[in-house]
Motif scaffolding. Structure first.
Motif, PDB file in Angstrom:
ATOM      1  N   GLU A 139      11.442   2.139  -5.090  1.00 43.02           N
ATOM      2  CA  GLU A 139      10.967   1.027  -4.241  1.00 43.02           C
ATOM      3  C   GLU A 139      10.763   1.488  -2.807  1.00 43.02           C
ATOM      4  O   GLU A 139       9.779   1.157  -2.156  1.00 43.02           O
ATOM      5  CB  GLU A 139      11.994  -0.114  -4.307  1.00 43.02           C
ATOM      6  CG  GLU A 139      11.650  -1.325  -3.460  1.00 43.02           C
ATOM      7  CD  GLU A 139      12.306  -1.286  -2.091  1.00 43.02           C
ATOM      8  OE1 GLU A 139      11.633  -1.683  -1.120  1.00 43.02           O
ATOM      9  OE2 GLU A 139      13.457  -0.860  -1.983  1.00 43.02           O
ATOM     10  N   LYS A 140      11.702   2.312  -2.298  1.00 43.13           N
ATOM     11  CA  LYS A 140      11.623   2.794  -0.906  1.00 43.13           C
ATOM     12  C   LYS A 140      10.366   3.638  -0.691  1.00 43.13           C
ATOM     13  O   LYS A 140       9.630   3.454   0.284  1.00 43.13           O
ATOM     14  CB  LYS A 140      12.879   3.615  -0.588  1.00 43.13           C
ATOM     15  CG  LYS A 140      13.083   3.873   0.898  1.00 43.13           C
ATOM     16  CD  LYS A 140      14.427   4.514   1.160  1.00 43.13           C
ATOM     17  CE  LYS A 140      14.639   4.690   2.672  1.00 43.13           C
ATOM     18  NZ  LYS A 140      15.943   5.336   2.956  1.00 43.13           N
ATOM     19  N   ILE A 141      10.094   4.546  -1.639  1.00 44.10           N
ATOM     20  CA  ILE A 141       8.920   5.431  -1.511  1.00 44.10           C
ATOM     21  C   ILE A 141       7.625   4.638  -1.730  1.00 44.10           C
ATOM     22  O   ILE A 141       6.656   4.810  -0.994  1.00 44.10           O
ATOM     23  CB  ILE A 141       9.035   6.615  -2.502  1.00 44.10           C
ATOM     24  CG1 ILE A 141      10.118   7.565  -2.012  1.00 44.10           C
ATOM     25  CG2 ILE A 141       7.711   7.355  -2.663  1.00 44.10           C
ATOM     26  CD1 ILE A 141      10.628   8.541  -3.005  1.00 44.10           C
ATOM     27  N   GLY A 142       7.621   3.757  -2.728  1.00 43.68           N
ATOM     28  CA  GLY A 142       6.434   2.940  -2.995  1.00 43.68           C
ATOM     29  C   GLY A 142       6.062   2.068  -1.813  1.00 43.68           C
ATOM     30  O   GLY A 142       4.897   2.014  -1.396  1.00 43.68           O
ATOM     31  N   THR A 143       7.065   1.379  -1.226  1.00 40.74           N
ATOM     32  CA  THR A 143       6.818   0.507  -0.071  1.00 40.74           C
ATOM     33  C   THR A 143       6.352   1.321   1.129  1.00 40.74           C
ATOM     34  O   THR A 143       5.455   0.893   1.870  1.00 40.74           O
ATOM     35  CB  THR A 143       8.101  -0.282   0.288  1.00 40.74           C
ATOM     36  OG1 THR A 143       8.616  -0.877  -0.896  1.00 40.74           O
ATOM     37  CG2 THR A 143       7.821  -1.360   1.317  1.00 40.74           C
ATOM     38  N   TYR A 144       6.949   2.511   1.327  1.00 40.41           N
ATOM     39  CA  TYR A 144       6.533   3.390   2.442  1.00 40.41           C
ATOM     40  C   TYR A 144       5.060   3.771   2.308  1.00 40.41           C
ATOM     41  O   TYR A 144       4.296   3.707   3.283  1.00 40.41           O
ATOM     42  CB  TYR A 144       7.426   4.637   2.463  1.00 40.41           C
ATOM     43  CG  TYR A 144       6.920   5.736   3.376  1.00 40.41           C
ATOM     44  CD1 TYR A 144       7.056   5.644   4.757  1.00 40.41           C
ATOM     45  CD2 TYR A 144       6.264   6.857   2.856  1.00 40.41           C
ATOM     46  CE1 TYR A 144       6.581   6.647   5.599  1.00 40.41           C
ATOM     47  CE2 TYR A 144       5.778   7.857   3.674  1.00 40.41           C
ATOM     48  CZ  TYR A 144       5.937   7.749   5.045  1.00 40.41           C
ATOM     49  OH  TYR A 144       5.446   8.733   5.874  1.00 40.41           O
ATOM     50  N   LEU A 145       4.643   4.140   1.086  1.00 42.84           N
ATOM     51  CA  LEU A 145       3.236   4.535   0.866  1.00 42.84           C
ATOM     52  C   LEU A 145       2.293   3.344   1.028  1.00 42.84           C
ATOM     53  O   LEU A 145       1.176   3.494   1.530  1.00 42.84           O
ATOM     54  CB  LEU A 145       3.069   5.150  -0.525  1.00 42.84           C
ATOM     55  CG  LEU A 145       3.597   6.577  -0.703  1.00 42.84           C
ATOM     56  CD1 LEU A 145       3.524   6.997  -2.155  1.00 42.84           C
ATOM     57  CD2 LEU A 145       2.823   7.569   0.158  1.00 42.84           C
ATOM     58  N   ILE A 146       2.740   2.139   0.604  1.00 41.86           N
ATOM     59  CA  ILE A 146       1.896   0.942   0.756  1.00 41.86           C
ATOM     60  C   ILE A 146       1.689   0.634   2.234  1.00 41.86           C
ATOM     61  O   ILE A 146       0.594   0.293   2.675  1.00 41.86           O
ATOM     62  CB  ILE A 146       2.530  -0.262   0.017  1.00 41.86           C
ATOM     63  CG1 ILE A 146       2.408  -0.077  -1.503  1.00 41.86           C
ATOM     64  CG2 ILE A 146       1.863  -1.576   0.414  1.00 41.86           C
ATOM     65  CD1 ILE A 146       3.271  -1.015  -2.320  1.00 41.86           C
ATOM     66  N   ARG A 147       2.761   0.786   3.028  1.00 41.40           N
ATOM     67  CA  ARG A 147       2.675   0.476   4.466  1.00 41.40           C
ATOM     68  C   ARG A 147       1.868   1.515   5.244  1.00 41.40           C
ATOM     69  O   ARG A 147       1.133   1.180   6.164  1.00 41.40           O
ATOM     70  CB  ARG A 147       4.077   0.398   5.070  1.00 41.40           C
ATOM     71  CG  ARG A 147       4.830  -0.870   4.690  1.00 41.40           C
ATOM     72  CD  ARG A 147       6.136  -0.959   5.459  1.00 41.40           C
ATOM     73  NE  ARG A 147       6.972  -2.049   4.965  1.00 41.40           N
ATOM     74  CZ  ARG A 147       6.808  -3.317   5.297  1.00 41.40           C
ATOM     75  NH1 ARG A 147       5.845  -3.668   6.139  1.00 41.40           N
ATOM     76  NH2 ARG A 147       7.597  -4.253   4.807  1.00 41.40           N
ATOM     77  N   THR A 148       2.018   2.798   4.894  1.00 45.28           N
ATOM     78  CA  THR A 148       1.433   3.876   5.727  1.00 45.28           C
ATOM     79  C   THR A 148       0.128   4.452   5.190  1.00 45.28           C
ATOM     80  O   THR A 148      -0.552   5.175   5.902  1.00 45.28           O
ATOM     81  CB  THR A 148       2.442   5.031   5.886  1.00 45.28           C
ATOM     82  OG1 THR A 148       2.805   5.504   4.578  1.00 45.28           O
ATOM     83  CG2 THR A 148       3.695   4.576   6.615  1.00 45.28           C
ATOM     84  N   GLY A 149      -0.220   4.154   3.926  1.00 50.35           N
ATOM     85  CA  GLY A 149      -1.447   4.734   3.348  1.00 50.35           C
ATOM     86  C   GLY A 149      -1.171   6.115   2.771  1.00 50.35           C
ATOM     87  O   GLY A 149      -0.040   6.434   2.412  1.00 50.35           O
ATOM     88  N   THR A 150      -2.204   6.953   2.697  1.00 52.77           N
ATOM     89  CA  THR A 150      -2.049   8.285   2.075  1.00 52.77           C
ATOM     90  C   THR A 150      -1.164   9.178   2.932  1.00 52.77           C
ATOM     91  O   THR A 150      -1.327   9.240   4.146  1.00 52.77           O
ATOM     92  CB  THR A 150      -3.430   8.965   1.894  1.00 52.77           C
ATOM     93  OG1 THR A 150      -4.141   8.874   3.131  1.00 52.77           O
ATOM     94  CG2 THR A 150      -4.239   8.308   0.813  1.00 52.77           C
ATOM     95  N   GLN A 151      -0.213   9.867   2.269  1.00 54.50           N
ATOM     96  CA  GLN A 151       0.726  10.756   2.960  1.00 54.50           C
ATOM     97  C   GLN A 151       1.009  11.983   2.115  1.00 54.50           C
ATOM     98  O   GLN A 151       1.097  11.886   0.887  1.00 54.50           O
ATOM     99  CB  GLN A 151       2.053  10.026   3.232  1.00 54.50           C
ATOM    100  CG  GLN A 151       1.979   8.867   4.205  1.00 54.50           C
ATOM    101  CD  GLN A 151       1.755   9.293   5.635  1.00 54.50           C
ATOM    102  OE1 GLN A 151       1.817  10.475   5.968  1.00 54.50           O
ATOM    103  NE2 GLN A 151       1.463   8.341   6.514  1.00 54.50           N
ATOM    104  N   PRO A 152       1.199  13.176   2.764  1.00 57.76           N
ATOM    105  CA  PRO A 152       1.623  14.358   1.997  1.00 57.76           C
ATOM    106  C   PRO A 152       3.122  14.298   1.704  1.00 57.76           C
ATOM    107  O   PRO A 152       3.857  13.516   2.325  1.00 57.76           O
ATOM    108  CB  PRO A 152       1.301  15.524   2.948  1.00 57.76           C
ATOM    109  CG  PRO A 152       1.351  14.927   4.313  1.00 57.76           C
ATOM    110  CD  PRO A 152       0.956  13.487   4.176  1.00 57.76           C
TER     111      PRO A 152
END
Length: 508
Positions: free
Chosen positions: A22-35
C-alpha cells in the motif's frame, strides 16, 4: 487524480495486499513514474521489500514499468486498474451466470493470482470443485479445460504479453528490463493441452502420517518435474470485455424499458453477433444485415421476417437513436450506436439523481436545459412554467451542487452585468465525472468507517470467535444441551446487541 481517488486506492491496496504494498502503491500514484532508487529513498523501506512489493503490483497489473533511453527502469502505478478491484465480485458473479461454477472459479483464481498458466488454473479449479462435491464424485480436468476454452473464445480471459525470443547475438548484454510483446492474433489462442486426471481432495493429518504414502507422494512429485506444454504462457482476466458485457446489458434493459421485450431481444442478438468483432471502445458495432439478424435470432423467438423488419425500422426511427441504419443491402444494414446509447443512459441517471435530491420541479428545469442547451433565467421561468422566485432558487441550488453551469456572454469587453447575457447549461460529462468522484469518496468513507468499527470492537469480536470455537468443538464431541447453553451465555445480552449493530454497520 483527485484526493478521493488516491485515498480509495490506498485503502484498497492496504485491504488486499498489506501495508508495504500500500505504501509503495500510494507513493507511485501520488508522484507518477519513478525509478527504483527514488522509491527506496523516499519510502524509507528496504530494497528487498520494495522489489517484492513491486513484483506483487506488476503481477496484478497494478503497476507497469518502462525502460528509459538512459538505461534505467521507471515504474508507474495504474490508478484506474486499482479502482477496478471494487468490481472483482461483479466480474466473478458474471462468470458464474454465464459459465456456471466452473467459470466463476476460473475467473476468481485469475483475479486472486493476477496471472496464471492454464494448466495451473485447471488443476486448482478441479481440486476446489471436487472438495465441494459429495464423497465418491470428482471433477474431471477436461470439463474445466473446456470451460476455460469457452472463456478464451468469448475473450473473457486473454494471454499476457511474453518475453520475446532471445536475439541471435549471444555476446550482447541483456537489457535491464525485458520489453513484453504479444501478437494480436495469439491473444485468445488456447495451447493444446492433454490434461488427463481428476480433482483431488485434501488429505487428513492421519493419512499424511503414513510414511509409505509420503514416499509415494515424493516419487510422484519427482515424476511431474518436467515442464508442461503451456509453460511460460500466462493468462489474465480481460476486464475490458467484462465492461463491454455490462454495457451491453445496460443497453438491452434500456430498450426493453422503452419499447418491449422483443425489440430488446433483437438488440441483444445484434450485440451478441458483434461482441467479439467490435472493440470495446468503438462508437458503433459492425453493420449487420437484416437477413443475418433474422438467422441469428434465438430459436424460441418465432418472429416473421416482415415483423423483424418493422421492429428494426421502429428502432432506427426512435429519437434516442440506439440503433442506426447504415445501408440498404441485404434487406437493410443496421448498427448499434454504442456511444449515443451510453450518453443517453448517463443522462437518464443524472435526471433521476436530480429528481431524487431536488424534487420533480427541479428535474423539469434540468430536462429543459438538456433539451434546449442554453437558456437565460427568464426563459427557464417561462418554458418550465414555474414562478420566478422558485425557479431562481432551484437554479442556484443546482448551480451550487455543480449539476448546472453558468456561461457568461458579454456584449462589451468590460463584462458589465447589465450588458452581459447569463446562460444556464448542463455539461453532462463534467456532471457525470463529479458524481463518479462522489461515489469514490463515499466508498472510501465507508471503508474507513468499517475499519474504525472493527478496531473499536476488537475485544468483543475476539471473545465472540473464542466462544464460537468452543461451541463447535463441544458439538463435535457430543456435549449436552445444558453445557452448550452455559457456553452461549458467556456473551451477555448487551454484548450480543453490540455485535448485531457491528454486523449491520460492517455489512453496509
Amino acid at each position: 487524480m483527485t484526493q478521493a481517488e488516491i485515498k480509495l486506492c490506498s485503502l484498497l491496496l492496504q485491504e488486499h495486499f498489506g501495508e508495504i504494498v500500500e505504501k509503495i502503491g500510494t507513493y507511485l500514484i501520488r508522484t507518477g513514474t519513478q525509478p527504483l532508487r527514488m522509491i527506496v529513498s523516499d519510502t524509507g523501506l528496504l530494497l528487498d521489500q520494495v522489489k517484492k512489493a513491486l513484483c506483487v503490483l506488476i503481477q496484478h497489473n497494478l503497476v507497469t514499468y518502462q525502460l528509459q533511453k538512459r538505461g534505467f527502469v521507471e515504474y508507474e502505478a495504474q490508478c484506474k486498474r486499482v479502482l477496478r478491484i471494487l468490481r472483482y465480485p461483479r466480474y466473478i458473479y458474471t462468470a458464474k451466470t454465464l459459465y456456471n461454477d466452473t467459470g466463476e472459479l476460473i475467473v476468481e483464481e485469475l483475479l486472486l493470482n493476477g496471472k496464471m498458466t492454464m494448466s495451473a488454473v485447471v488443476r486448482k479449479v478441479a481440486d476446489r470443485l471436487t472438495e465441494t462435491m459429495e464423497d465418491g464424485k470428482t471433477m474431471d480436468y477436461a470439463d474445466v479445460s473446456n470451460t476455460f476454452v469457452r472463456l478464451a473464445d468469448t475473450h473473457f480471459v486473454q494471454r499476457c504479453p511474453l518475453v520475446p525470443e532471445t536475439p541471435e547475438n549471444p555476446d550482447a548484454p541483456p537489457p535491464p528490463a525485458p520489453a513484453l510483446v504479444i501478437n494480436e492474433k495469439d491473444m485468445y489462442v488456447v495451447p493444446r493441452l492433454n490434461l488427463v486426471g481428476k480433482g483431488k481432495r485434501r488429505r487428513s493429518c492421519d493419512e499424511e502420517e503414513n510414511g509409505e504414502h509420503k514416499a509415494k507422494k515424493q516419487k510422484q512429485d519427482g515424476e511431474s518435474s518436467e515442464p508442461l506444454p503451456d509453460d511460460g504462457i500466462y493468462w489474465q482476466v480481460n476486464i475490458d470485455r467484462f465492461h463491454q458485457h455490462f454495457r451491453d446489458q445496460g443497453i438491452v434493459s434500456a430498450v426493453a424499458n422503452r419499447m418491449d421485450q422483443t425489440s430488446s431481444e433483437i438488440v441483444r442478438t445484434m450485440l451478441r453477433m458483434s461482441e467479439v468483432t467490435t472493440s470495446s471502445n468503438a462508437p458503433y458495432t459492425q453493420p449487420l444485415s437484416s437477413n443475418e439478424i433474422f438467422r441469428s435470432l434465438p430459436a424460441g423467438y418465432n418472429i416473421a421476417k416482415q415483423v423483424l423488419d418493422q421492429y428494426l425500422t421502429l428502432l432506427a426511427d426512435d429519437p434516442l437513436e440506439f440503433v442506426g441504419k447504415s445501408g440498404d443491402s441485404g434487406g437493410g444494414m443496421y448498427t448499434v450506436n454504442l456511444h449515443k446509447a451510453l450518453a443517453s443512459l448517463a443522462t437518464a441517471t443524472l435526471e433521476s439523481i436530480v429528481e431524487e435530491r431536488f424534487g420533480s420541479r427541479c428535474a423539469r428545469i434540468f430536462r429543459l436545459l438538456l433539451r434546449k442547451k442554453h437558456l437565460e433565467q427568464k426563459q427557464v421561468e417561462d418554458f418550465a412554467m414555474i414562478p420566478a422566485k422558485e425557479a431562481k432558487d432551484m437554479l442556484y441550488k443546482m448551480l451550487s451542487e455543480n449539476f448546472v453551469s453558468l456561461q457568461e456572454i458579454p456584449k462589451t469587453p468590460d463584462h458589465a452585468p447589465s450588458r452581459t447575457f447569463y446562460l444556464y447549461t448542463v455539461n453532462v460529462l463534467s456532471s457525470a465525472r463529479m458524481l463518479l468522484h462522489r461515489c469514490y469518496k463515499s466508498v472510501a468513507n465507508l471503508m474507513e468507517r468499517r475499519q474504525f468499527e472493527t478496531k473499536e470492537n476488537k475485544r468483543l469480536l475476539e471473545k465472540s470467535q473464542r466462544v464460537e470455537a468452543i461451541l463447535a468443538s463441544m458439538q463435535a464431541t457430543g456435549a449436552e444441551e445444558a453445557q452448550l447453553q452455559e457456553i452461549e451465555e458467556m456473551i451477555t445480552a448487551p454484548e450480543r446487541q453490540q455485535l448485531e449493530n457491528l454486523k449491520r454497520n460492517v455489512n453496509k
